[in-house]
Design a protein around this motif. Sequence first.
Motif, mmCIF file in Angstrom:
data_model
loop_
_atom_site.group_PDB
_atom_site.id
_atom_site.type_symbol
_atom_site.label_atom_id
_atom_site.label_comp_id
_atom_site.label_asym_id
_atom_site.label_seq_id
_atom_site.Cartn_x
_atom_site.Cartn_y
_atom_site.Cartn_z
ATOM 1 N N MET A 30 66.290 9.414 -22.218
ATOM 2 C CA MET A 30 65.721 10.623 -21.639
ATOM 3 C C MET A 30 65.559 10.477 -20.136
ATOM 4 O O MET A 30 66.059 11.266 -19.352
ATOM 5 C CB MET A 30 64.348 10.894 -22.283
ATOM 6 C CG MET A 30 63.807 12.277 -21.963
ATOM 7 S SD MET A 30 64.926 13.623 -22.416
ATOM 8 C CE MET A 30 63.924 15.041 -22.002
ATOM 9 N N ASN A 31 64.882 9.423 -19.730
ATOM 10 C CA ASN A 31 64.695 9.200 -18.312
ATOM 11 C C ASN A 31 66.004 8.798 -17.653
ATOM 12 O O ASN A 31 66.228 9.071 -16.481
ATOM 13 C CB ASN A 31 63.661 8.112 -18.110
ATOM 14 C CG ASN A 31 62.601 8.584 -17.145
ATOM 15 O OD1 ASN A 31 62.852 9.499 -16.371
ATOM 16 N ND2 ASN A 31 61.450 7.977 -17.200
ATOM 17 N N ARG A 32 66.822 8.113 -18.420
ATOM 18 C CA ARG A 32 68.117 7.710 -17.923
ATOM 19 C C ARG A 32 68.957 8.915 -17.551
ATOM 20 O O ARG A 32 69.678 8.914 -16.555
ATOM 21 C CB ARG A 32 68.834 6.928 -19.023
ATOM 22 C CG ARG A 32 69.602 5.827 -18.450
ATOM 23 C CD ARG A 32 70.168 4.843 -19.381
ATOM 24 N NE ARG A 32 71.220 4.231 -18.603
ATOM 25 C CZ ARG A 32 70.966 3.429 -17.594
ATOM 26 N NH1 ARG A 32 69.738 3.106 -17.301
ATOM 27 N NH2 ARG A 32 71.951 2.931 -16.897
ATOM 28 N N ALA A 33 68.855 9.957 -18.362
ATOM 29 C CA ALA A 33 69.635 11.168 -18.104
ATOM 30 C C ALA A 33 69.206 11.813 -16.800
ATOM 31 O O ALA A 33 70.043 12.294 -16.033
ATOM 32 C CB ALA A 33 69.476 12.155 -19.258
ATOM 33 N N SER A 34 67.916 11.798 -16.513
ATOM 34 C CA SER A 34 67.488 12.458 -15.277
ATOM 35 C C SER A 34 67.937 11.651 -14.063
ATOM 36 O O SER A 34 68.250 12.218 -13.023
ATOM 37 C CB SER A 34 65.974 12.671 -15.278
ATOM 38 O OG SER A 34 65.311 11.499 -15.659
ATOM 39 N N ASP A 35 67.981 10.330 -14.195
ATOM 40 C CA ASP A 35 68.516 9.522 -13.099
ATOM 41 C C ASP A 35 69.972 9.870 -12.831
ATOM 42 O O ASP A 35 70.372 10.082 -11.689
ATOM 43 C CB ASP A 35 68.426 8.030 -13.453
ATOM 44 C CG ASP A 35 67.021 7.497 -13.259
ATOM 45 O OD1 ASP A 35 66.178 8.228 -12.715
ATOM 46 O OD2 ASP A 35 66.762 6.345 -13.654
ATOM 47 N N LEU A 36 70.738 9.920 -13.913
ATOM 48 C CA LEU A 36 72.159 10.246 -13.768
ATOM 49 C C LEU A 36 72.317 11.627 -13.157
ATOM 50 O O LEU A 36 73.107 11.826 -12.224
ATOM 51 C CB LEU A 36 72.841 10.177 -15.139
ATOM 52 C CG LEU A 36 74.296 10.617 -15.207
ATOM 53 C CD1 LEU A 36 75.141 9.841 -14.207
ATOM 54 C CD2 LEU A 36 74.837 10.456 -16.616
ATOM 55 N N ALA A 37 71.546 12.590 -13.656
ATOM 56 C CA ALA A 37 71.638 13.956 -13.142
ATOM 57 C C ALA A 37 71.259 13.996 -11.667
ATOM 58 O O ALA A 37 71.903 14.667 -10.870
ATOM 59 C CB ALA A 37 70.736 14.883 -13.958
ATOM 60 N N LEU B 114 71.495 11.632 -9.446
ATOM 61 C CA LEU B 114 72.561 11.042 -8.634
ATOM 62 C C LEU B 114 73.729 12.007 -8.493
ATOM 63 O O LEU B 114 74.239 12.250 -7.394
ATOM 64 C CB LEU B 114 73.032 9.734 -9.281
ATOM 65 C CG LEU B 114 74.236 9.077 -8.626
ATOM 66 C CD1 LEU B 114 73.957 8.785 -7.167
ATOM 67 C CD2 LEU B 114 74.605 7.805 -9.368
ATOM 68 N N ALA B 115 74.142 12.591 -9.610
ATOM 69 C CA ALA B 115 75.267 13.526 -9.576
ATOM 70 C C ALA B 115 74.926 14.740 -8.723
ATOM 71 O O ALA B 115 75.788 15.270 -8.027
ATOM 72 C CB ALA B 115 75.638 13.952 -10.995
ATOM 73 N N ALA B 116 73.665 15.154 -8.769
ATOM 74 C CA ALA B 116 73.269 16.346 -8.015
ATOM 75 C C ALA B 116 73.489 16.142 -6.519
ATOM 76 O O ALA B 116 73.739 17.092 -5.790
ATOM 77 C CB ALA B 116 71.811 16.685 -8.296
ATOM 78 N N LEU C 76 77.715 16.871 -14.111
ATOM 79 C CA LEU C 76 76.771 15.828 -14.519
ATOM 80 C C LEU C 76 75.419 16.001 -13.842
ATOM 81 O O LEU C 76 74.508 15.218 -14.078
ATOM 82 C CB LEU C 76 77.341 14.455 -14.159
ATOM 83 C CG LEU C 76 78.636 14.080 -14.881
ATOM 84 C CD1 LEU C 76 79.215 12.802 -14.315
ATOM 85 C CD2 LEU C 76 78.368 13.942 -16.366
ATOM 86 N N ALA C 77 75.309 17.010 -12.998
ATOM 87 C CA ALA C 77 74.096 17.145 -12.182
ATOM 88 C C ALA C 77 72.957 17.824 -12.921
ATOM 89 O O ALA C 77 71.915 18.082 -12.346
ATOM 90 C CB ALA C 77 74.412 17.911 -10.903
ATOM 91 N N GLN D 285 70.324 17.718 -16.104
ATOM 92 C CA GLN D 285 69.730 16.718 -16.985
ATOM 93 C C GLN D 285 70.228 16.857 -18.423
ATOM 94 O O GLN D 285 70.504 15.861 -19.105
ATOM 95 C CB GLN D 285 68.207 16.878 -16.953
ATOM 96 C CG GLN D 285 67.503 15.964 -17.930
ATOM 97 C CD GLN D 285 66.106 15.651 -17.453
ATOM 98 O OE1 GLN D 285 65.685 16.130 -16.398
ATOM 99 N NE2 GLN D 285 65.404 14.838 -18.208
ATOM 100 N N LEU E 258 75.708 10.928 -21.919
ATOM 101 C CA LEU E 258 75.235 9.585 -22.232
ATOM 102 C C LEU E 258 75.271 9.353 -23.744
ATOM 103 O O LEU E 258 75.635 8.264 -24.202
ATOM 104 C CB LEU E 258 73.816 9.384 -21.695
ATOM 105 C CG LEU E 258 73.738 9.255 -20.177
ATOM 106 C CD1 LEU E 258 72.287 9.177 -19.706
ATOM 107 C CD2 LEU E 258 74.485 8.008 -19.714
ATOM 108 N N PHE F 186 71.544 2.409 -11.349
ATOM 109 C CA PHE F 186 70.112 2.247 -11.562
ATOM 110 C C PHE F 186 69.866 0.889 -12.175
ATOM 111 O O PHE F 186 70.690 0.380 -12.904
ATOM 112 C CB PHE F 186 69.564 3.311 -12.493
ATOM 113 C CG PHE F 186 70.190 4.641 -12.271
ATOM 114 C CD1 PHE F 186 70.061 5.273 -11.058
ATOM 115 C CD2 PHE F 186 70.933 5.231 -13.256
ATOM 116 C CE1 PHE F 186 70.654 6.485 -10.836
ATOM 117 C CE2 PHE F 186 71.531 6.449 -13.039
ATOM 118 C CZ PHE F 186 71.394 7.075 -11.835
ATOM 119 N N ARG G 248 66.647 -0.320 -17.442
ATOM 120 C CA ARG G 248 65.414 0.302 -17.914
ATOM 121 C C ARG G 248 64.641 -0.738 -18.712
ATOM 122 O O ARG G 248 65.137 -1.245 -19.698
ATOM 123 C CB ARG G 248 65.724 1.485 -18.822
ATOM 124 C CG ARG G 248 66.283 2.659 -18.105
ATOM 125 C CD ARG G 248 65.174 3.618 -17.751
ATOM 126 N NE ARG G 248 65.616 4.468 -16.648
ATOM 127 C CZ ARG G 248 64.826 4.812 -15.674
ATOM 128 N NH1 ARG G 248 63.588 4.383 -15.613
ATOM 129 N NH2 ARG G 248 65.270 5.590 -14.718
#
Lengths: 232, 232
Positions: free
Chosen positions: A1-8, A10-12, B14-15, B17, B24, B90, B93
Amino acid sequence: MNRASDLAALAALLADQTRAAMCLALLDGRAWTAGELAAHVGVAPSTATGHLHRLIDGGLLAERRQGRHRYVQLADPTVAHLIEDLSARFGPRPAPARGLREATAGAALRRGRTCYDHLAGRLGVGLTDAMTAAGLLDQANGFALTATGLAWLTDELELSPDELRSGRRPVARGCLDWTERRQHLAGTAGAQLCRRLLDNRWVARIGSGRAVRLTPAGKTALGRLLELPDLD
Amino acid sequence: MNRASDLAALAALLADQTRAAMCLALLDGRAWTAGELAAHVGVAPSTATGHLHRLIDGGLLAERRQGRHRYVQLADPTVAHLIEDLSARFGPRPAPARGLREATAGAALRRGRTCYDHLAGRLGVGLTDAMTAAGLLDQANGFALTATGLAWLTDELELSPDELRSGRRPVARGCLDWTERRQHLAGTAGAQLCRRLLDNRWVARIGSGRAVRLTPAGKTALGRLLELPDLD
DNA sequence: ATGACGGTTCGGCGTGCGCCGAAGGGACCC
DNA sequence: GGGTCCCTTCGGCGCACGCCGAACCGTCAT
């Protein structure tokens, strides 16, 4: 869950056309001022400031303040590699080439250019192929220097073995070229090789952009070391 | 100019969430139904439909319709590599691990898992290290199979040489692990190796997720071929 | 036929964010 | 000190997009 927001998140950073254009410009490996970037991508200085903040906070860019200027560049080679990797998903741009000026500039870029800190274009790919043909590089089963390749870099080109294997960055890695759709040598070996060729003036920059060309001296010198293909 | 919009459009996929979480989840290399994904990331089915459309149009995902189900998976290995590459920026985790159930699940994942189509976690890294120590893999000067490494895969593990060098995908490449922060073997060699180990039941899936473990049979069999480190 | 189910389309709501211009703050030059 | 230049902060505008629920459409079961 938190991993997805990190990825998002970065991509953003790259998901905006203006920021993307800034990053592509910075792929030349040099430091630009905020104003230069703003003009280059066609936005107001105030807008550029906001974008640069986000890119720096996100760790993609590093800044160096100097007097009333603010220089900014890619934070490290892995960022450059990331952007190149993403860009490689599109085919080569046929380059509309409106005028003669743009056409020749585009042709020069395709012939040879720097890709962050190593050589790309036909020059980069040709050099990589020549090194592979000479048994210095293994492209078939991955992408690595052979033992003779490592010796060649240190003996013939007098690169420092210590600098070659410094840090976490791989010594040799492939970087996919967006015009040639072919791998060329990156990693510390690619970077050191590029530096040495520029220092020797075997390769010279054309103007102030990313375009480079093989000098006559470089052509003969490299011709003695490798079987160079015809690079137009 | 146009190049920047391409890059931005790709990153924009990917931007978000929700889309990031979907990608992922799909990193396990399997095909999910639209409903499964919607439930997994916690949005309404109608919302998921929209996201899947964009991801498919953007070339990141491929779909396969079957009866009233719509299965979706990553379009190709390069997409998986791209996402892994981005995620690798990152730190690991630390896994908050609220309950015993989650803690053991997290531990199992760190011990061994599949990363799209090859092995990762301590198992993947350990295997890669063992192959390097045995002179089958060159990690120092890039990331490539050695000649003996190629022979080992075809002779000892009976992988087909034709399948190994099929297509544009590199035979061997490094994939950065987000828990171990270490490279492990990917590319067609990594994929074929993983398949063979699963087929031989030397490695088995734990439950329905990405977690895998070395079986007793696998431990003895691989122990005969390599100097395996202790994988906990 | 009837109903359950997975997926899709559509309309509408809220908000996040990219843009600019105006105003302000340091650094530099004369 | 006055003027210029580079950059920044702030307020306000407008668009794009993510979300949902309701209605709808095939597919599969009984």
